[in-house]
Motif scaffolding. Structure first.
Motif, PDB file in Angstrom:
ATOM      1  N   SER A 111       0.561   6.273   0.308  1.00 18.76           N
ATOM      2  CA  SER A 111      -0.743   7.022   0.113  1.00 18.76           C
ATOM      3  C   SER A 111       0.079   8.157  -0.288  1.00 18.76           C
ATOM      4  O   SER A 111       1.782   8.540   0.368  1.00 18.76           O
ATOM      5  CB  SER A 111      -1.660   7.292   0.603  1.00 18.76           C
ATOM      6  OG  SER A 111      -0.698   7.057   2.145  1.00 18.76           O
ATOM      7  N   ALA A 118      -2.748   0.570  -4.137  1.00 18.23           N
ATOM      8  CA  ALA A 118      -2.489  -0.563  -3.066  1.00 18.23           C
ATOM      9  C   ALA A 118      -1.975  -0.816  -4.335  1.00 18.23           C
ATOM     10  O   ALA A 118      -2.700  -1.484  -5.856  1.00 18.23           O
ATOM     11  CB  ALA A 118      -3.363  -1.388  -2.520  1.00 18.23           C
ATOM     12  N   THR A 129       1.226  -1.187  -0.089  1.00 12.58           N
ATOM     13  CA  THR A 129      -0.009   0.014   0.185  1.00 12.58           C
ATOM     14  C   THR A 129       0.811   1.432   0.090  1.00 12.58           C
ATOM     15  O   THR A 129       2.425   0.761   0.116  1.00 12.58           O
ATOM     16  CB  THR A 129      -1.049   0.065   1.540  1.00 12.58           C
ATOM     17  OG1 THR A 129      -0.313   0.137   2.036  1.00 12.58           O
ATOM     18  CG2 THR A 129      -1.554  -1.378   1.005  1.00 12.58           C
ATOM     19  N   ASP A 184      -3.775   3.069   3.624  1.00 14.02           N
ATOM     20  CA  ASP A 184      -2.111   2.708   3.787  1.00 14.02           C
ATOM     21  C   ASP A 184      -1.272   3.141   5.313  1.00 14.02           C
ATOM     22  O   ASP A 184      -0.626   2.347   6.065  1.00 14.02           O
ATOM     23  CB  ASP A 184      -1.338   3.784   2.833  1.00 14.02           C
ATOM     24  CG  ASP A 184       0.237   3.937   3.029  1.00 14.02           C
ATOM     25  OD1 ASP A 184       0.518   2.860   3.399  1.00 14.02           O
ATOM     26  OD2 ASP A 184       0.454   5.640   3.323  1.00 14.02           O
ATOM     27  N   ASN A 209       6.569  -0.274  -1.655  1.00 10.79           N
ATOM     28  CA  ASN A 209       5.623  -1.436  -0.146  1.00 10.79           C
ATOM     29  C   ASN A 209       5.914  -3.214  -1.155  1.00 10.79           C
ATOM     30  O   ASN A 209       6.294  -3.812   0.215  1.00 10.79           O
ATOM     31  CB  ASN A 209       4.940  -0.882   0.016  1.00 10.79           C
ATOM     32  CG  ASN A 209       4.122  -1.738   1.313  1.00 10.79           C
ATOM     33  OD1 ASN A 209       3.107  -1.826   1.741  1.00 10.79           O
ATOM     34  ND2 ASN A 209       5.159  -0.963   2.907  1.00 10.79           N
ATOM     35  N   ALA A 218       3.440   2.081  -3.114  1.00 12.74           N
ATOM     36  CA  ALA A 218       2.805   1.245  -2.724  1.00 12.74           C
ATOM     37  C   ALA A 218       3.121   0.253  -4.022  1.00 12.74           C
ATOM     38  O   ALA A 218       3.994  -1.365  -3.416  1.00 12.74           O
ATOM     39  CB  ALA A 218       1.361   1.058  -3.445  1.00 12.74           C
ATOM     40  N   GLY A 278      -4.343   7.281  -2.857  1.00 10.19           N
ATOM     41  CA  GLY A 278      -3.790   6.427  -1.669  1.00 10.19           C
ATOM     42  C   GLY A 278      -3.758   4.685  -2.724  1.00 10.19           C
ATOM     43  O   GLY A 278      -4.714   5.073  -3.609  1.00 10.19           O
TER      44      GLY A 278
END
Ligand code: UT7
Length: 332
Positions: A15, A169, A13, A300, A70, A67, A167
């Protein structure tokens, strides 16, 4: 014997929220309002406002980049980009295509979905369906909004409620037998209520003209009280239905991440589900309503704050213009 389909998991995720903070007190210099009115009616203290050089695609690209990092992936690993937004950079090309080039992603299909504040749950379901065809590996889903660009800064009933941000994902197929992932979606819409929340101008029905500008038709219009009542009803229903459908008791939920529009709407959901408000993840006070960006920013922040533990059952629930609504049940 055919094996169970592989679940779709949230692999990463990210943001992004703009630097500029606009507080309720700052707003009281612009329209006839007060911190006391805004906070008691909505739970909002401040919101972020994008700079002139920031757009849905620049903010969305930054959230998307975070994201992907991550998720431990590279741009080349992404083959689907779906953006949920009601404030695209322009009517066409899609904001997703603009994000694609900003992130240097060469081999992806990219398109936008417009489902207003429910946008993130809609794009999760669309992207999950694509992944389950087996033709794609990793989907980047992004909710991004520059709502400040469509707010009427002379209308105190709307301009105090919204903010900007993005945001994202990365969704992928989990391994066979994997216990985490998206358990279910429950989406809905009712176009007969389109007139309670809309931006009337700027599309082909009312293209930009001197008259449309004079009549302030390019701004967001809302009948707040009606939207409030509808939101309480449909968010409650979307939450109850998905829980019942999956045999999950409200008490088994470890975290609820609702669309962050109004604290009183969220409190009514909390009492309908008999779940203490402490189990809700909230950041409404900091960002206001960021529409399609609201759930992924909160998701997130919840991930990065360590609020979601492996095996947790999580409910996402949203409503918005259209009307649209939806809920998503996840196992973390
Ligand atoms: O994602 C979906 C997005 N939309 C929403 O979630 C909005 C849902 N609706 C709401 O959150 C609430 O209806 C509002 C926060 C918009 C309004 O709260 P309310 O308790 O429904 O207030 P109201 O519209 O009934 O207005 C009460 C009073 C009115 O004055 P009078 O007629 O009683 O004298 C308004 O003119 O508050 C006045 N008012 C304000 N006063 C100070 C409306 N906006 C403001 C303001 N500051 N910003």
């Amino acid at each position: 014997m055919s094996s169970a389909p592989r679940p779709v998991i949230i692999k990463g995720t990210g943001s992004y929220t703009p630097q500029k903070v606009l507080t309720n007190n700052d707003l009281s210099d612009i329209v006839d309002t007060s911190d006391e009115w805004i906070f008691t009616r909505t739970g909002i203290r401040e919101r972020r406002i994008a700079g002139d050089d920031e757009t849905a695609s620049t903010m969305g690209a930054e959230a998307g980049k975070r994201a992907i990092e991550n998720a431990g992936l590279n741009a080349d690993d992404i083959d689907v980009i779906v953006v949920g937004t009601m404030t695209p950079d322009m009517p066409f090309p899609s904001t997703a295509c603009l994000v694609q080039t900003k992130l240097g992603i060469s081999n992806a299909i990219s398109f936008d979905v417009e489902a207003a504040c429910s946008g993130f749950l809609y794009i999760m379901e669309v992207a999950s369906g694509l992944l389950q065809t087996g033709r794609y590996r990793n989907a980047l889903v992004i909710g991004t909004e520059k709502l400040s660009s469509i707010l009427d800064w002379q209308d105190r009933t709307t301009c105090v409620l919204f903010g900007d941000g993005a945001g994202a994902a990365v969704l992928s197929l989990g391994e066979e037998g994997c216990k985490s992932g998206i358990l279910d979606f429950k989406l809905g819409s009712d176009g007969s209520k389109a007139d309670v929340l809309l931006q009337p101008g700027g599309g082909c029905a009312i293209p930009a003209s001197l008259a449309s500008i004079e009549n302030r038709q390019h701004f967001l219009k809302m009948r707040g009280r009606e939207v409030f009542k509808l939101a309480v009803k449909v968010m409650g229903q979307a939450a109850v239905e998905i829980l019942e459908q999956n045999g999950v008791e409200p008490d088994q939920l470890n975290c609820v991440i609702p669309h962050q529009a109004n604290m009183r709407i969220i409190e009514s959901l909390s009492s309908r589900l008999h779940i203490p408000i402490e189990r809700f993840f909230l950041n409404l006070d900091k960002y206001g309503n960021t529409s399609a960006a609201s759930i992924p920013i909160a998701l997130d922040e919840a991930v990065r704050a360590g609020r979601l533990k492996s095996g947790d059952t999580i409910l996402l629930v949203a409503f918005g213009a259209g009307l649209t609504w939806g809920s998503t049940l996840l196992r973390w």
